[in-house]
Design an enzyme around this catalytic site. Structure first.
Site, PDB file in Angstrom:
ATOM      1  N   PRO A  90       0.888  -1.275  -0.070  1.00 24.84           N
ATOM      2  CA  PRO A  90      -0.010   0.060  -0.145  1.00 24.84           C
ATOM      3  C   PRO A  90       0.861   1.245  -0.089  1.00 24.84           C
ATOM      4  O   PRO A  90       0.345   2.373  -0.221  1.00 24.84           O
ATOM      5  CB  PRO A  90      -0.829  -0.097   1.182  1.00 24.84           C
ATOM      6  CG  PRO A  90      -0.153  -1.198   2.032  1.00 24.84           C
ATOM      7  CD  PRO A  90       0.575  -1.983   1.111  1.00 24.84           C
ATOM      8  N   GLU A 117       1.964  -8.067   8.187  1.00 27.01           N
ATOM      9  CA  GLU A 117       2.380  -6.526   8.568  1.00 27.01           C
ATOM     10  C   GLU A 117       3.066  -6.244   7.291  1.00 27.01           C
ATOM     11  O   GLU A 117       3.488  -4.955   7.310  1.00 27.01           O
ATOM     12  CB  GLU A 117       3.138  -6.425   9.883  1.00 27.01           C
ATOM     13  CG  GLU A 117       2.522  -6.305  11.159  1.00 27.01           C
ATOM     14  CD  GLU A 117       1.228  -5.399  11.128  1.00 27.01           C
ATOM     15  OE1 GLU A 117       1.332  -4.256  10.586  1.00 27.01           O
ATOM     16  OE2 GLU A 117       0.222  -6.014  11.405  1.00 27.01           O
ATOM     17  N   ARG A 155      -4.759  -7.594 -20.466  1.00 22.74           N
ATOM     18  CA  ARG A 155      -5.527  -7.252 -21.762  1.00 22.74           C
ATOM     19  C   ARG A 155      -5.050  -6.298 -22.592  1.00 22.74           C
ATOM     20  O   ARG A 155      -5.691  -5.958 -24.010  1.00 22.74           O
ATOM     21  CB  ARG A 155      -6.935  -6.839 -21.100  1.00 22.74           C
ATOM     22  CG  ARG A 155      -6.747  -5.461 -20.376  1.00 22.74           C
ATOM     23  CD  ARG A 155      -7.907  -5.452 -19.523  1.00 22.74           C
ATOM     24  NE  ARG A 155      -9.151  -5.320 -20.074  1.00 22.74           N
ATOM     25  CZ  ARG A 155      -9.937  -4.365 -20.750  1.00 22.74           C
ATOM     26  NH1 ARG A 155      -8.918  -3.205 -21.013  1.00 22.74           N
ATOM     27  NH2 ARG A 155     -10.835  -4.469 -21.422  1.00 22.74           N
ATOM     28  N   ASP A 170     -11.029   2.423 -24.450  1.00 21.83           N
ATOM     29  CA  ASP A 170     -11.351   2.498 -22.729  1.00 21.83           C
ATOM     30  C   ASP A 170     -10.936   3.461 -22.138  1.00 21.83           C
ATOM     31  O   ASP A 170      -9.951   4.521 -22.764  1.00 21.83           O
ATOM     32  CB  ASP A 170     -10.648   1.161 -22.257  1.00 21.83           C
ATOM     33  CG  ASP A 170     -11.263  -0.093 -22.698  1.00 21.83           C
ATOM     34  OD1 ASP A 170     -12.566  -0.149 -23.021  1.00 21.83           O
ATOM     35  OD2 ASP A 170     -10.723  -1.150 -22.551  1.00 21.83           O
TER      36      ASP A 170
HETATM   37  N1  SAM Z   1       1.529  -2.848   7.365  1.00 16.37           N
HETATM   38  C1  SAM Z   1       1.351  -2.330   6.027  1.00 16.37           C
HETATM   39  C2  SAM Z   1       0.970  -0.957   5.628  1.00 16.37           C
HETATM   40  O1  SAM Z   1       0.339  -0.443   6.765  1.00 16.37           O
HETATM   41  O2  SAM Z   1       1.549  -0.365   5.001  1.00 16.37           O
HETATM   42  C3  SAM Z   1       0.337  -3.096   5.351  1.00 16.37           C
HETATM   43  C4  SAM Z   1       0.387  -4.657   5.226  1.00 16.37           C
HETATM   44  S1  SAM Z   1      -0.907  -5.435   4.325  1.00 16.37           S
HETATM   45  C5  SAM Z   1      -2.107  -5.837   5.782  1.00 16.37           C
HETATM   46  C6  SAM Z   1      -0.177  -6.997   4.118  1.00 16.37           C
HETATM   47  C7  SAM Z   1       0.159  -7.112   2.574  1.00 16.37           C
HETATM   48  O3  SAM Z   1      -1.067  -7.145   1.546  1.00 16.37           O
HETATM   49  C8  SAM Z   1       1.073  -6.050   2.049  1.00 16.37           C
HETATM   50  O4  SAM Z   1       2.458  -6.543   2.237  1.00 16.37           O
HETATM   51  C9  SAM Z   1       1.081  -5.939   0.401  1.00 16.37           C
HETATM   52  O5  SAM Z   1       1.482  -6.862  -0.169  1.00 16.37           O
HETATM   53  C10 SAM Z   1      -0.584  -6.261   0.470  1.00 16.37           C
HETATM   54  N2  SAM Z   1      -1.423  -4.976   0.162  1.00 16.37           N
HETATM   55  C11 SAM Z   1      -2.312  -4.397   1.140  1.00 16.37           C
HETATM   56  N3  SAM Z   1      -2.760  -3.418   0.704  1.00 16.37           N
HETATM   57  C12 SAM Z   1      -2.062  -3.095  -0.718  1.00 16.37           C
HETATM   58  C13 SAM Z   1      -2.480  -2.032  -1.661  1.00 16.37           C
HETATM   59  N4  SAM Z   1      -3.373  -1.150  -1.481  1.00 16.37           N
HETATM   60  N5  SAM Z   1      -1.648  -2.235  -2.765  1.00 16.37           N
HETATM   61  C14 SAM Z   1      -0.695  -3.110  -2.953  1.00 16.37           C
HETATM   62  N6  SAM Z   1      -0.758  -4.375  -1.865  1.00 16.37           N
HETATM   63  C15 SAM Z   1      -1.279  -4.115  -0.926  1.00 16.37           C
END
Ligand code: SAM
Length: 264
Positions: A90, A117, A155, A170
């Site tokens: 994220p 995490e 795609r 698109d």
């Molecule tokens: N502790 C992290 C933070 O707050 O930035 C969040 C970890 S999340 C619960 C667990 C995993 O989900 C991440 O390591 C990532 O691979 C994936 N993930 C969660 N949200 C995401 C997003 N918006 N975009 C891409 N990957 C995401």
């Protein structure tokens, strides 16, 4: 194009690979999706991929060794070549259609799906070549983001979409000129199908006229209008023609909405 997905839940992907463009692209040879269980890259009896965070606190963190081993094992298949390695996070740069168009260029991509995490930060610092987020929200794992990225990239690959679907027109697409003259990066125009009238709701007359020039003009204007109303930010870099400007000015006069920034 080959995607190597590193995940603790390879089965998560099974159903999405059995439908739609991903299935079609794999059957047609345009894409190959290889699923790698992160636990296969562990050395201990319990196949441990995570550990408690240094400094304390809740949750678990993916250990760096299995992820590193997964990536180096994949890289060993093409000696001397560093692969593009995307860590789903994220905290990464935001995924957009422009990023999808960028990611379709290499012939191979490694996608690392985190959980808990997240992944030990040394992977982001030293192993990943890119960190990508699919939006400002948090999911429990990188599997959905990886699937979403693969679907939107695949795609775009030549020959994947049939005639009944068309990427160039698109929303957001900048790859090539769509059918109503917009290499646009804008929102798409509205679409309608039979019946021409439903519950008293009529399809715009022009679409039934058979006048292709007028239809093309209508579609271009509606795409501009939708974009102007919903995502005026997308118009900032768009090369408006004189006719486009007149159309937007007329909308503006009608609705007295805020002035659109005209590009130079
Ligand atoms: N502790 C992290 C933070 O707050 O930035 C969040 C970890 S999340 C619960 C667990 C995993 O989900 C991440 O390591 C990532 O691979 C994936 N993930 C969660 N949200 C995401 C997003 N918006 N975009 C891409 N990957 C995401």
């Amino acid at each position: 194009m080959t995607f190597d997905v590193v995940t603790i839940f390879p089965d998560f992907f099974r159903s999405i690979l059995e439908y739609g463009v991903l299935k079609r692209a794999m059957a047609g040879g345009q894409a190959s999706i290889r699923l790698h269980d992160l636990r296969h890259f562990t050395d201990d009896r319990h196949r441990t991929v995570d550990d408690r965070p240094f400094g304390g606190g809740p949750g678990m963190v993916f250990k760096p060794e299995p992820v590193f081993k997964a990536v180096t094992t994949l890289e060993a298949e093409t000696p001397g070549r560093r692969l593009p390695v995307i860590l789903l996070s994220p905290q990464g740069r935001l995924f957009t259609q422009a990023v999808a168009e960028e990611l379709m260029r290499p012939d191979r991509l490694v996608l690392i799906c985190g959980r808990y995490e997240g992944v030990d930060e040394r992977i982001a610092e030293h192993v990943a070549s890119d960190e990508i987020s699919i939006g400002d929200f948090v999911l429990s794992g990188g599997e959905l983001p990886a699937a979403l990225i693969m679907e939107s990239v695949v795609r775009l690959l030549p020959g994947v979409l049939g005639n009944e679907e068309s990427a160039p027109q698109d929303s957001f697409t900048t790859l090539e000129e769509g059918s109503y003259g917009l290499r646009h990066g804008l929102l798409d125009c509205p679409h309608y199908t039979r019946p021409a009238e439903f519950q008293g709701w009529k399809v715009p007359e022009v679409l039934l006229s058979g006048n292709h020039q007028e239809i093309r003009r209508w579609r271009r204007q509606r795409a501009l209008e939708k974009t102007w109303r919903r995502r005026p930010d997308l118009l900032a870099d768009f090369p408006l023609s004189e006719e486009d400007r007149r159309w937007l000015d007329s909308l503006q006069r009608e609705t007295r909405e805020p002035v659109v920034q005209k590009s130079e």
